[in-house]
Write a protein that holds these residues in place. Structure first.
Motif, short mmCIF file in Angstrom:
data_model
loop_
_atom_site.label_atom_id
_atom_site.label_comp_id
_atom_site.label_asym_id
_atom_site.label_seq_id
_atom_site.Cartn_x
_atom_site.Cartn_y
_atom_site.Cartn_z
N ALA A 13 10.46 33.27 2.95
CA ALA A 13 11.53 32.46 3.52
C ALA A 13 10.97 31.14 4.05
CB ALA A 13 12.25 33.24 4.62
N ASN A 14 9.86 31.23 4.75
CA ASN A 14 9.23 30.02 5.28
C ASN A 14 8.67 29.14 4.18
OD1 ASN A 14 9.76 30.77 7.96
ND2 ASN A 14 7.87 31.96 8.10
N LEU A 15 7.99 29.78 3.22
CA LEU A 15 7.32 29.03 2.17
C LEU A 15 8.30 28.29 1.27
CD1 LEU A 15 4.48 28.50 0.97
CD2 LEU A 15 4.83 30.52 -0.46
N SER A 16 9.42 28.92 0.99
CA SER A 16 10.41 28.35 0.07
C SER A 16 11.40 27.41 0.75
CB SER A 16 11.19 29.46 -0.62
OG SER A 16 11.98 30.18 0.33
N SER A 17 11.36 27.37 2.08
CA SER A 17 12.34 26.61 2.88
C SER A 17 13.75 27.16 2.70
CB SER A 17 12.29 25.11 2.53
OG SER A 17 11.02 24.57 2.84
N HIS A 18 13.83 28.43 2.35
CA HIS A 18 15.11 29.14 2.30
C HIS A 18 15.05 30.23 3.36
CE1 HIS A 18 17.23 27.52 -1.25
NE2 HIS A 18 16.02 27.31 -1.75
N ALA A 19 15.40 29.87 4.60
CA ALA A 19 15.30 30.82 5.70
C ALA A 19 16.14 32.06 5.46
CB ALA A 19 15.72 30.13 7.01
N GLU A 20 17.20 31.93 4.67
CA GLU A 20 18.10 33.05 4.43
C GLU A 20 17.45 34.17 3.62
OE1 GLU A 20 18.87 30.12 1.02
OE2 GLU A 20 18.34 30.07 3.17
N VAL A 21 16.34 33.89 2.92
CA VAL A 21 15.66 34.90 2.12
C VAL A 21 15.29 36.13 2.96
CG1 VAL A 21 13.44 35.38 0.97
CG2 VAL A 21 14.82 33.43 0.26
N ALA A 22 14.98 35.93 4.23
CA ALA A 22 14.60 37.04 5.11
C ALA A 22 15.79 37.86 5.56
CB ALA A 22 13.85 36.50 6.33
N GLU A 23 17.01 37.35 5.38
CA GLU A 23 18.18 38.00 5.97
C GLU A 23 19.20 38.51 4.96
OE1 GLU A 23 18.23 38.55 9.13
OE2 GLU A 23 16.46 37.35 9.61
N VAL A 24 19.20 37.98 3.74
CA VAL A 24 20.24 38.37 2.79
C VAL A 24 20.04 39.80 2.31
CG1 VAL A 24 20.66 36.02 2.01
CG2 VAL A 24 18.92 37.41 0.85
N ASN A 25 21.06 40.33 1.67
CA ASN A 25 21.01 41.70 1.16
C ASN A 25 20.27 41.77 -0.17
OD1 ASN A 25 22.37 42.69 3.37
ND2 ASN A 25 24.38 42.60 2.39
N TRP A 26 20.10 43.01 -0.65
CA TRP A 26 19.21 43.26 -1.78
C TRP A 26 19.93 43.97 -2.92
CZ3 TRP A 26 16.15 46.65 2.10
CH2 TRP A 26 15.61 45.85 3.11
N VAL A 27 19.48 43.66 -4.13
CA VAL A 27 19.70 44.50 -5.31
C VAL A 27 18.31 44.91 -5.76
CG1 VAL A 27 20.50 44.58 -7.70
CG2 VAL A 27 21.79 43.26 -5.99
N ILE A 28 18.04 46.20 -5.82
CA ILE A 28 16.69 46.65 -6.17
C ILE A 28 16.73 47.55 -7.40
CG2 ILE A 28 14.59 47.81 -5.39
CD1 ILE A 28 15.20 47.05 -2.57
N TRP A 29 15.95 47.15 -8.40
CA TRP A 29 15.70 47.95 -9.61
C TRP A 29 14.33 48.59 -9.44
CZ3 TRP A 29 11.73 48.14 -13.10
CH2 TRP A 29 11.97 48.65 -14.38
N GLY A 30 14.27 49.92 -9.53
CA GLY A 30 13.00 50.61 -9.35
C GLY A 30 12.73 51.60 -10.46
N HIS A 31 11.54 51.53 -11.04
CA HIS A 31 11.15 52.40 -12.15
C HIS A 31 10.16 53.46 -11.67
CE1 HIS A 31 8.73 52.93 -16.13
NE2 HIS A 31 9.72 53.80 -16.09
N SER A 32 10.39 54.71 -12.00
CA SER A 32 9.45 55.80 -11.75
C SER A 32 9.09 55.87 -10.26
CB SER A 32 8.21 55.61 -12.62
OG SER A 32 7.37 56.73 -12.60
N GLY A 33 7.82 55.68 -9.91
CA GLY A 33 7.45 55.66 -8.50
C GLY A 33 8.14 54.55 -7.74
N GLY A 34 8.44 53.45 -8.44
CA GLY A 34 9.22 52.38 -7.83
C GLY A 34 10.65 52.81 -7.57
N GLY A 35 11.16 53.74 -8.38
CA GLY A 35 12.46 54.31 -8.12
C GLY A 35 12.44 55.19 -6.88
#
Length: 407
Positions: A114-136
């Protein structure tokens, strides 16, 4: 505090952070790469593509933000695309259990990015997560912890329980909530010595969630086992439909795996799901509409070097390109194959982990047979994974007095 190193802006829109464990945590290090679509003023969500277990999968996680199809999904949904590469100290469970430190590393990475990209909202917005196998396993564990942060989850041949806990029947699912979930399992996992438990738990989890009328979709891939296969051609439109949030479009289709039926975010996605369940793919009968752009040419030691940019076909991505000189098709586009010293006609072919393999292909072509002293007119087209060709690009005129020839 966490030790954060190699925090850098790779380009104007891509950012990386690498995080080491704190005392008592079991992962070795966690790398995250964030891509923000050009011109996006405010990120509305994070789409995380979380790899599975094993060194090859961990390496594969490093090229998520090089995948044009997932980037197009991010663009269409005002999202930032996040790739991960999580490394264990010993076993996969060192990172795929969030309690071993990767929950903290993920949240810390979002703050840093969030700090690096100058998009402070990156730390607060919601997620869509795709996870495979152990990542699932990691994804569904995070879903238990943060259901309020999830807009959707995709469990791709996911682990649902530790191996030592699979001797008893799965009786309940704590995250049977209002979060839409897509569960993919491969038919070749069924009865497999290693992956049968994942198959059975995936089907059972679907049934338990549907008993609570949770919005969950089950897709059994008839063409693959534990790998990702062609699932992206259903997964990507499924995510897009979920994020449109039109409850009136939701449908329930019959399935043998639940008396409550199979949930889909729309009739269109339900039809795609039915076809995918039969074929292991979603046939595409419409040609890509957008031609490659920004075609450029320069004189090279071997002939004429062409470069261009392209937007993938929404339904079928990018398989390869075709190059034309003076209206005639030239020899095929090629790129370095995964096997050293060999070439492939595919552009960044997704494989087992659903990410492009290294070495990454570029959108470039060298015409080694261009006649010297003549003017040439070049065009490029895109071919999707259904073999359908886009319109040709705008032509570029090349009028080199002498075209150099390599040996």
């Amino acid at each position: 505090m966490a030790v954060v190193i190699s925090t850098s802006a790779i380009s104007q829109d891509t950012y990386q952070v690498k995080i080491y464990p704190e005392a008592g945590e079991a992962f070795a290090h966690a790398e995250y790469t964030l891509w923000v679509p050009e011109g996006l003023d405010e990120v509305q969500r994070i789409i995380l593509h979380q790899h599975g277990c094993g060194e090859n999968a961990q390496i594969a996680g490093q090229t998520v933000t090089d995948d044009l199809h997932w980037k197009l999904l991010a663009e269409k949904t005002n999202a930032a695309l996040l790739g991960s590469s999580l490394w264990p100290q010993n076993e996969c469970v060192d990172w795929c259990d969030p309690n071993n430190g990767t929950e903290r590393a993920y949240l810390q990475a979002l703050n840093e990015l969030a700090n690096l990209s100058s998009h402070a909202e990156v730390a607060e917005v919601n997620w869509v997560i795709w996870g495979h196998s152990g990542g699932g396993f990691w994804t569904q564990s995070m879903l238990q912890k943060y259901p309020e942060r999830f807009e959707a989850a995709v469990l791709q041949s996911a682990g649902f329980r530790r191996r030592e806990n699979r001797d008893t029947a799965l009786q309940s699912v704590s995250y049977a909530t209002n979060v839409p979930v897509l569960i993919h399992v491969g038919i070749e996992e069924k009865g497999h010595e290693r992956f049968n438990g994942l198959y059975e738990d995936g089907v059972r989890t679907f049934a338990l969630m549907r008993e609570k009328e949770a919005p969950v979709t089950l897709i059994i891939d008839p063409a693959t086992g534990h790998g990702s296969g062609n699932t992206r051609y259903l997964t990507i439109p499924w995510i897009a439909a979920v994020l449109e949030q039109k409850e009136e479009t939701e449908v329930i289709w019959p399935t043998e795996h639940s008396e409550q039926g199979n949930w889909f975010p729309s009739q269109i996605i339900a039809a795609k799901g039915e076809v995918f369940s039969e074929l292991g793919n979603v046939p595409d009968f419409t040609h890509p509409k957008q031609a490659p752009g920004k075609l450029q040419a320069e004189k090279a030691a071997q002939g004429v070097k062409l470069t261009w940019e392209a937007t993938p076909d929404w339904e079928s991505g990018v398989k390869t390109f075709r190059i034309y000189r003076n209206g005639k098709l030239l020899p095929p586009y090629t790129a370095p194959a995964r096997e050293e010293g060999k070439l492939t006609e595919y552009y960044r072919e997704p494989k087992y982990s659903d990410t492009p393999g290294r070495p990454l292909a570029n959108m470039e072509y060298i015409d080694t047979n261009a006649p010297s002293g003549e003017a040439h007119r070049y065009q490029v087209s895109l071919v999707n994974w259904s073999g359908l060709e886009s319109p040709k690009s705008q032509a570029i005129e090349v009028d080199y007095q002498t075209v150099s020839k390599g040996q």
